[in-house]
Design a protein around this motif. Structure first.
Motif, PDB file in Angstrom:
ATOM      1  N   LEU A  79      11.800 -13.066   1.143  1.00 54.03           N
ATOM      2  CA  LEU A  79      10.273 -12.807   1.964  1.00 54.03           C
ATOM      3  C   LEU A  79       9.860 -11.340   1.709  1.00 54.03           C
ATOM      4  O   LEU A  79       8.578 -11.590   1.801  1.00 54.03           O
ATOM      5  CB  LEU A  79      10.802 -13.474   3.647  1.00 54.03           C
ATOM      6  N   TYR A  80      10.341 -10.155   2.357  1.00 58.82           N
ATOM      7  CA  TYR A  80       9.797  -8.980   2.687  1.00 58.82           C
ATOM      8  C   TYR A  80       8.835  -8.671   1.442  1.00 58.82           C
ATOM      9  O   TYR A  80       8.016  -8.145   1.312  1.00 58.82           O
ATOM     10  CB  TYR A  80      10.523  -7.824   2.740  1.00 58.82           C
ATOM     11  N   SER A  81       9.206  -8.936  -0.043  1.00 52.70           N
ATOM     12  CA  SER A  81       8.543  -8.880  -0.950  1.00 52.70           C
ATOM     13  C   SER A  81       8.066  -9.278  -1.512  1.00 52.70           C
ATOM     14  O   SER A  81       6.496  -9.222  -2.098  1.00 52.70           O
ATOM     15  CB  SER A  81       9.666  -8.874  -2.319  1.00 52.70           C
ATOM     16  N   LEU A  82       7.763 -10.577  -1.185  1.00 50.28           N
ATOM     17  CA  LEU A  82       6.390 -11.711  -1.136  1.00 50.28           C
ATOM     18  C   LEU A  82       5.256 -11.820  -0.213  1.00 50.28           C
ATOM     19  O   LEU A  82       4.244 -11.225  -0.728  1.00 50.28           O
ATOM     20  CB  LEU A  82       7.171 -12.934  -1.060  1.00 50.28           C
ATOM     21  N   ALA A  83       5.659 -10.863   1.000  1.00 50.18           N
ATOM     22  CA  ALA A  83       4.953 -10.294   1.681  1.00 50.18           C
ATOM     23  C   ALA A  83       4.042  -9.347   1.268  1.00 50.18           C
ATOM     24  O   ALA A  83       2.558  -8.855   1.501  1.00 50.18           O
ATOM     25  CB  ALA A  83       5.451 -10.774   3.552  1.00 50.18           C
ATOM     26  N   GLY A  84       4.791  -8.730   0.822  1.00 48.37           N
ATOM     27  CA  GLY A  84       4.620  -6.881   0.671  1.00 48.37           C
ATOM     28  C   GLY A  84       3.204  -6.749  -0.718  1.00 48.37           C
ATOM     29  O   GLY A  84       2.443  -6.854  -0.297  1.00 48.37           O
ATOM     30  N   GLY A  85       3.792  -8.210  -1.469  1.00 46.37           N
ATOM     31  CA  GLY A  85       3.538  -7.318  -2.859  1.00 46.37           C
ATOM     32  C   GLY A  85       2.530  -8.273  -2.768  1.00 46.37           C
ATOM     33  O   GLY A  85       1.186  -8.124  -3.489  1.00 46.37           O
ATOM     34  N   MET A  86       1.845  -9.256  -2.464  1.00 47.38           N
ATOM     35  CA  MET A  86       0.578 -10.601  -2.678  1.00 47.38           C
ATOM     36  C   MET A  86      -0.108  -9.907  -1.733  1.00 47.38           C
ATOM     37  O   MET A  86      -1.436 -10.151  -1.753  1.00 47.38           O
ATOM     38  CB  MET A  86       1.331 -12.019  -1.879  1.00 47.38           C
ATOM     39  N   LEU A  87       0.448  -9.540  -0.162  1.00 44.56           N
ATOM     40  CA  LEU A  87      -0.547  -8.622   0.082  1.00 44.56           C
ATOM     41  C   LEU A  87      -1.411  -7.749  -0.031  1.00 44.56           C
ATOM     42  O   LEU A  87      -2.213  -6.766  -0.753  1.00 44.56           O
ATOM     43  CB  LEU A  87      -0.400  -7.659   1.408  1.00 44.56           C
ATOM     44  N   SER A  88      -0.647  -7.117  -0.923  1.00 39.68           N
ATOM     45  CA  SER A  88      -0.833  -5.557  -2.040  1.00 39.68           C
ATOM     46  C   SER A  88      -1.747  -5.924  -3.262  1.00 39.68           C
ATOM     47  O   SER A  88      -2.634  -5.016  -3.376  1.00 39.68           O
ATOM     48  CB  SER A  88       0.444  -4.636  -2.337  1.00 39.68           C
ATOM     49  N   PHE A  89      -1.242  -6.674  -3.371  1.00 38.95           N
ATOM     50  CA  PHE A  89      -2.004  -7.769  -4.894  1.00 38.95           C
ATOM     51  C   PHE A  89      -3.829  -8.088  -4.677  1.00 38.95           C
ATOM     52  O   PHE A  89      -4.136  -7.672  -5.056  1.00 38.95           O
ATOM     53  CB  PHE A  89      -1.051  -9.030  -5.495  1.00 38.95           C
ATOM     54  N   LEU A  90      -3.701  -9.152  -3.342  1.00 37.14           N
ATOM     55  CA  LEU A  90      -4.833  -9.300  -3.342  1.00 37.14           C
ATOM     56  C   LEU A  90      -5.572  -7.831  -2.710  1.00 37.14           C
ATOM     57  O   LEU A  90      -7.210  -8.098  -2.896  1.00 37.14           O
ATOM     58  CB  LEU A  90      -4.107 -10.049  -1.518  1.00 37.14           C
ATOM     59  N   VAL A  91      -5.633  -6.918  -2.026  1.00 34.02           N
ATOM     60  CA  VAL A  91      -6.322  -5.978  -1.290  1.00 34.02           C
ATOM     61  C   VAL A  91      -6.463  -5.067  -2.630  1.00 34.02           C
ATOM     62  O   VAL A  91      -7.309  -4.674  -2.979  1.00 34.02           O
ATOM     63  CB  VAL A  91      -5.310  -4.678  -0.490  1.00 34.02           C
ATOM     64  N   MET A  92      -5.504  -5.097  -3.424  1.00 34.54           N
ATOM     65  CA  MET A  92      -6.048  -4.119  -5.604  1.00 34.54           C
ATOM     66  C   MET A  92      -7.008  -5.173  -5.779  1.00 34.54           C
ATOM     67  O   MET A  92      -7.922  -4.412  -6.595  1.00 34.54           O
ATOM     68  CB  MET A  92      -4.781  -3.870  -5.919  1.00 34.54           C
ATOM     69  N   VAL A  93      -6.817  -6.426  -6.319  1.00 33.34           N
ATOM     70  CA  VAL A  93      -7.517  -7.011  -6.732  1.00 33.34           C
ATOM     71  C   VAL A  93      -8.966  -6.721  -6.053  1.00 33.34           C
ATOM     72  O   VAL A  93     -10.186  -6.654  -6.386  1.00 33.34           O
ATOM     73  CB  VAL A  93      -7.184  -8.754  -6.370  1.00 33.34           C
ATOM     74  N   LEU A  94      -9.794  -6.973  -4.717  1.00 34.89           N
ATOM     75  CA  LEU A  94     -10.498  -6.706  -4.399  1.00 34.89           C
ATOM     76  C   LEU A  94     -11.097  -5.253  -4.247  1.00 34.89           C
ATOM     77  O   LEU A  94     -12.216  -5.623  -4.585  1.00 34.89           O
ATOM     78  CB  LEU A  94     -10.137  -7.067  -2.598  1.00 34.89           C
ATOM     79  N   LEU A  95     -10.507  -4.695  -4.577  1.00 35.36           N
ATOM     80  CA  LEU A  95     -10.960  -3.015  -4.811  1.00 35.36           C
ATOM     81  C   LEU A  95     -11.295  -2.986  -5.879  1.00 35.36           C
ATOM     82  O   LEU A  95     -11.814  -2.630  -6.102  1.00 35.36           O
ATOM     83  CB  LEU A  95      -9.940  -1.831  -4.188  1.00 35.36           C
ATOM     84  N   LYS A  96     -10.535  -3.170  -6.342  1.00 39.17           N
ATOM     85  CA  LYS A  96     -11.182  -3.246  -8.036  1.00 39.17           C
ATOM     86  C   LYS A  96     -12.549  -3.635  -8.842  1.00 39.17           C
ATOM     87  O   LYS A  96     -13.041  -3.908  -9.318  1.00 39.17           O
ATOM     88  CB  LYS A  96      -9.769  -4.123  -8.888  1.00 39.17           C
ATOM     89  N   ARG A  97     -12.471  -5.746  -8.245  1.00 42.02           N
ATOM     90  CA  ARG A  97     -13.973  -6.371  -8.431  1.00 42.02           C
ATOM     91  C   ARG A  97     -14.823  -5.008  -7.454  1.00 42.02           C
ATOM     92  O   ARG A  97     -15.803  -5.215  -8.288  1.00 42.02           O
ATOM     93  CB  ARG A  97     -13.414  -7.378  -6.792  1.00 42.02           C
ATOM     94  N   TRP A  98     -14.948  -4.819  -6.559  1.00 40.38           N
ATOM     95  CA  TRP A  98     -15.588  -4.506  -5.577  1.00 40.38           C
ATOM     96  C   TRP A  98     -16.097  -2.606  -6.628  1.00 40.38           C
ATOM     97  O   TRP A  98     -17.063  -2.726  -6.515  1.00 40.38           O
ATOM     98  CB  TRP A  98     -14.860  -3.505  -4.296  1.00 40.38           C
ATOM     99  N   ASN A  99     -15.498  -2.421  -7.505  1.00 41.04           N
ATOM    100  CA  ASN A  99     -15.417  -1.317  -8.842  1.00 41.04           C
ATOM    101  C   ASN A  99     -16.104   0.228  -8.154  1.00 41.04           C
ATOM    102  O   ASN A  99     -16.968   0.306  -8.857  1.00 41.04           O
ATOM    103  CB  ASN A  99     -16.764  -1.841  -9.154  1.00 41.04           C
ATOM    104  N   ARG A 100     -15.169  -0.134  -7.114  1.00 42.02           N
ATOM    105  CA  ARG A 100     -15.842   1.363  -6.592  1.00 42.02           C
ATOM    106  C   ARG A 100     -14.538   2.345  -5.995  1.00 42.02           C
ATOM    107  O   ARG A 100     -14.738   3.646  -5.660  1.00 42.02           O
ATOM    108  CB  ARG A 100     -16.445   2.413  -4.971  1.00 42.02           C
ATOM    109  N   PHE A 101     -13.169   1.889  -6.613  1.00 36.41           N
ATOM    110  CA  PHE A 101     -12.306   2.832  -6.648  1.00 36.41           C
ATOM    111  C   PHE A 101     -11.784   2.618  -8.053  1.00 36.41           C
ATOM    112  O   PHE A 101     -11.461   1.686  -8.774  1.00 36.41           O
ATOM    113  CB  PHE A 101     -11.231   1.855  -5.662  1.00 36.41           C
ATOM    114  N   SER A 102     -10.801   3.879  -8.321  1.00 38.04           N
ATOM    115  CA  SER A 102     -10.166   4.306  -9.472  1.00 38.04           C
ATOM    116  C   SER A 102      -9.372   3.807  -9.529  1.00 38.04           C
ATOM    117  O   SER A 102      -8.685   2.582  -7.913  1.00 38.04           O
ATOM    118  CB  SER A 102     -10.018   5.460  -9.812  1.00 38.04           C
ATOM    119  N   VAL A 103      -8.602   3.583 -10.849  1.00 37.57           N
ATOM    120  CA  VAL A 103      -7.333   2.630 -11.117  1.00 37.57           C
ATOM    121  C   VAL A 103      -6.181   3.477  -9.483  1.00 37.57           C
ATOM    122  O   VAL A 103      -5.056   2.739  -9.052  1.00 37.57           O
ATOM    123  CB  VAL A 103      -6.692   2.947 -12.460  1.00 37.57           C
ATOM    124  N   VAL A 104      -6.426   4.978  -9.410  1.00 36.60           N
ATOM    125  CA  VAL A 104      -5.449   5.443  -8.626  1.00 36.60           C
ATOM    126  C   VAL A 104      -5.737   4.820  -6.998  1.00 36.60           C
ATOM    127  O   VAL A 104      -5.065   5.216  -6.636  1.00 36.60           O
ATOM    128  CB  VAL A 104      -5.501   7.213  -8.734  1.00 36.60           C
TER     129      VAL A 104
END
Length: 166
Positions: free
Chosen positions: A77-102
């Motif tokens: 439960l905790y991993s899903l919550a953290g992992g999915m929120l983290s994943f969503l934010v990473m996808v959005l920032l990658k698509r926005w194309n203003r953030f590096s991999v770091v």
């Protein structure tokens, strides 16, 4: 298509191994939930090498498998919550194309902790758990940066033609 399935299986295995290694490392700073985030390196690599759907599949499979192998239903439960929120934010920032991999990895580390603390507050019905947030945010930035640098260096080492797995 076979290559893609083979790579997804390989990355899922890497993520599962990273989860296991992380469970063996005594990494405790007096704050529950602080981890190195080794599996985030695998997810970041899959996100940049293969794409969003593939990274989501690896992340979800890793969370379920690691939870059943090394944890319990609460850890899932905790991993899903953290992992999915983290994943969503990473996808959005990658698509926005203003953030590096770091930067994407750092945001992933921070929001993984945010997701977990929000679920913890809901499970125990106590908002005072929010006092864990500042040290968890700091640890998310630091570990996310370290993982992001590692992922960036791996991506740099790949030949230009192999930077996207199809």
């Amino acid at each position: 298509m076979r290559h893609k399935i083979a790579f997804l299986g390989m990355f899922t295995a890497f993520a599962l191994i990273a989860s296991y290694i992380e469970s063996l490392i005594p990494f405790y700073f007096g704050i529950p939930g602080v981890k190195l985030g080794l599996t985030n390196a695998v997810i970041v690599l899959v996100l940049y090498l293969m794409g969003t759907k593939e990274a989501l599949a690896v992340s979800f499979a890793r969370i379920l498998l690691a939870g059943f192998l090394f944890g319990n239903l609460y850890s899932i439960l905790y991993s899903l919550a953290g992992g999915m929120l983290s994943f969503l934010v990473m996808v959005l920032l990658k698509r926005w194309n203003r953030f590096s991999v770091v930067g994407v990895s750092m945001a992933g580390g921070v929001f993984h902790n945010v997701g977990q603390i929000l679920v913890a507050m809901a499970v125990v019905e106590n908002v005072s758990l929010a006092y864990y947030m500042p040290p968890l945010l700091i640890s998310g930035v630091i570990t996310g940066m370290l993982i992001g640098v590692a992922a960036r260096e791996v991506l740099k080492k790949l030949p230009a033609g192999n930077r996207r797995i199809k």
